[in-house]
Scaffold this active site. Structure first.
Site, PDB file in Angstrom:
ATOM      1  N   LYS A 108     -49.129  34.093  11.031  1.00  0.00           N
ATOM      2  CA  LYS A 108     -48.288  32.801  10.961  1.00  0.00           C
ATOM      3  C   LYS A 108     -48.509  32.418   9.533  1.00  0.00           C
ATOM      4  CE  LYS A 108     -48.121  31.616  15.774  1.00  0.00           C
ATOM      5  NZ  LYS A 108     -48.316  30.486  16.794  1.00  0.00           N
ATOM      6  N   GLY A 138     -45.277  31.055  19.220  1.00  0.00           N
ATOM      7  CA  GLY A 138     -45.285  30.025  20.267  1.00  0.00           C
ATOM      8  C   GLY A 138     -46.717  29.183  20.394  1.00  0.00           C
ATOM      9  N   SER A 140     -49.977  28.666  21.432  1.00  0.00           N
ATOM     10  CA  SER A 140     -50.868  29.683  22.255  1.00  0.00           C
ATOM     11  C   SER A 140     -51.908  29.515  21.336  1.00  0.00           C
ATOM     12  CB  SER A 140     -50.250  31.019  22.072  1.00  0.00           C
ATOM     13  OG  SER A 140     -49.638  31.279  20.686  1.00  0.00           O
ATOM     14  N   LYS A 193     -44.848  25.061  10.748  1.00  0.00           N
ATOM     15  CA  LYS A 193     -45.518  24.247  11.558  1.00  0.00           C
ATOM     16  C   LYS A 193     -46.880  23.766  10.942  1.00  0.00           C
ATOM     17  CE  LYS A 193     -47.983  27.092  13.872  1.00  0.00           C
ATOM     18  NZ  LYS A 193     -49.540  27.253  14.345  1.00  0.00           N
ATOM     19  N   THR A 250     -49.739  22.257  17.603  1.00  0.00           N
ATOM     20  CA  THR A 250     -50.819  22.400  16.491  1.00  0.00           C
ATOM     21  C   THR A 250     -51.020  21.032  15.867  1.00  0.00           C
ATOM     22  OG1 THR A 250     -49.715  24.587  16.052  1.00  0.00           O
ATOM     23  CG2 THR A 250     -51.117  23.594  14.272  1.00  0.00           C
ATOM     24  N   ARG A 257     -57.071  24.247  13.804  1.00  0.00           N
ATOM     25  CA  ARG A 257     -57.502  24.417  12.269  1.00  0.00           C
ATOM     26  C   ARG A 257     -56.941  23.649  11.467  1.00  0.00           C
ATOM     27  NH1 ARG A 257     -58.510  29.683  13.822  1.00  0.00           N
ATOM     28  NH2 ARG A 257     -56.996  30.603  12.367  1.00  0.00           N
ATOM     29  N   ASN A 258     -55.545  23.889  11.047  1.00  0.00           N
ATOM     30  CA  ASN A 258     -54.867  22.930  10.468  1.00  0.00           C
ATOM     31  C   ASN A 258     -54.939  21.643  10.271  1.00  0.00           C
ATOM     32  OD1 ASN A 258     -53.407  25.253   8.850  1.00  0.00           O
ATOM     33  ND2 ASN A 258     -53.102  26.074  10.619  1.00  0.00           N
ATOM     34  N   VAL A 281     -59.497  31.099   8.554  1.00  0.00           N
ATOM     35  CA  VAL A 281     -58.456  30.613   7.448  1.00  0.00           C
ATOM     36  C   VAL A 281     -57.589  29.615   8.234  1.00  0.00           C
ATOM     37  CG1 VAL A 281     -56.329  31.388   6.323  1.00  0.00           C
ATOM     38  CG2 VAL A 281     -58.425  32.741   6.458  1.00  0.00           C
ATOM     39  N   GLU A 283     -54.151  28.773   7.583  1.00  0.00           N
ATOM     40  CA  GLU A 283     -52.999  29.277   7.071  1.00  0.00           C
ATOM     41  C   GLU A 283     -52.066  28.190   6.311  1.00  0.00           C
ATOM     42  OE1 GLU A 283     -51.967  32.169   6.270  1.00  0.00           O
ATOM     43  OE2 GLU A 283     -52.260  33.649   8.093  1.00  0.00           O
TER      44      GLU A 283
END
Length: 336
Positions: A108, A138, A140, A193, A250, A257-258, A281, A283
């Site tokens: 992603k 999606g 997940s 996203k 998310t 993580r983001n 990472v 992303e």
């Protein structure tokens, strides 16, 4: 084992690639994962664990691993689970046959510099045909998928045959797959996203509350949709699993993580300090650069992405960024 069992080669043994491998293995498919780290391969093969990237999860016995890319050449399908920024180098360094085999991306992101989505990277660098490409996207989180928490995703391909094939091969009682032909929309939704999730984390770090985050998610969806439509996506895709669904999870989950990176920034840590302590990472940090540049290139107004970019790379104070956003010229809500 079901009569239609196939062999999947998963490129990348991070948390998400490992979770996808577990789903496929539980469906009776053979799974061969590729990882650079010899210790990761050894642990998967000998102990059926991947404690570096997906701790606490026992893997099915039909998940195997190797650090020799040529061993995956006999697989029926490839799954790309490598961070987007490293895909081009992986193609040049390793011995995969992406030209002839179906390739499914679960990455992603948007490549810095070229501003390419994964499908475009594979087409240019590996000769992958559009009819042989699909993206699985999606809401997940790997931690939940691997523990068989009910999850739904979408498989997108210009080939409706390939999308339907993947739907049947991957779906089970805890992992449900829908289909679409909107590859552009699903790739952009899964990538963009993460930018909004960084902003959501900043809001959490600043302890601004639910009203602010709800505004962010709603207006973030508007930005994703505007850019997607400009690039040829179906605007309805962004209301689906790979858009709103993925963004919701998310922006709100402790697993993200983001969102976590954004929260630390909201609490005053620098991006360099945060990244120095991460083994996986986020992303969205890379995608923020690409999203900002894509908006400029296509003349699409993306104020949230622009201000996340300024916070990450120009040291803008997060409270000043929010103040700027709130004081922008007023306008109609409808964004199409």
């Amino acid at each position: 084992m079901k009569f239609w069992a196939k062999e999947f080669g998963i490129i990348g043994a991070g948390g998400w690639g490992t979770a996808v491998g577990s789903v496929l293995a539980r469906n009776g498919h053979k799974v061969l994962m590729w990882a650079r780290e010899e210790e990761v391969c050894a642990e998967i093969n000998e102990e059926h664990l991947n404690t570096m990237f997906l701790p606490g999860v026992e893997l099915p016995r039909n998940v195997k691993a190797t650090n020799k890319s040529r061993r995956l050449r006999g697989c029926d399908y490839y799954i790309i689970a490598t961070p987007t920024q490293y895909i081009r180098k992986m193609i040049s360094d390793e011995d995969f046959n992406f030209r002839e085999k179906p390739v499914i991306s679960v990455a992603k992101g948007i490549e810095i510099g070229s501003l390419f989505r994964v499908s475009e990277i594979l087409a240019e660098a590996a000769g992958t045909k559009s009819e042989n490409f699909a993206v699985l996207s999606g809401p997940s989180h790997a931690e939940e998928v691997s523990r068989m928490t009910p999850t739904t995703v979408v498989a997108a391909s210009e080939s409706r045959k390939l999308a339907a094939e993947l739907q049947e091969l991957i779906s089970n009682e805890t992992f449900r797959v829908y289909t679409t032909d909107d590859v552009v929309g699903c790739e952009l939704g899964g990538a963009l996203k993460n930018v909004i999730a960084l902003a959501a984390g900043i809001i959490d770090g600043l302890e601004l509350g639910d009203n602010t985050k709800a505004a962010l998610v709603t207006r973030g969806l508007a930005e994703m949709s505007r850019l997607g439509v400009a690039l040829g996506a179906n605007n309805m895709t962004f209301s689906g699993l790979s858009g709103l669904g993925d963004m919701y999870v998310t922006c709100s989950s402790r697993h993200s993580r983001n969102r976590s990176v954004g929260e630390k920034i909201g609490r005053g840590q620098s991006l360099a300090e945060i990244q120095s302590n991460m083994k996986m990472v986020a992303e969205g940090v890379f995608t923020t650069k690409s999203a900002f540049k894509l908006g400029e290139k296509h003349g699409v107004e993306m104020p949230i992405a622009e201000h996340v970019y300024k916070i990450l790379f120009e040291e803008m104070d997060p409270l000043d960024a929010i103040r700027d956003l709130m004081n922008r010229q007023t306008k109609r809500e409808w964004w199409w």
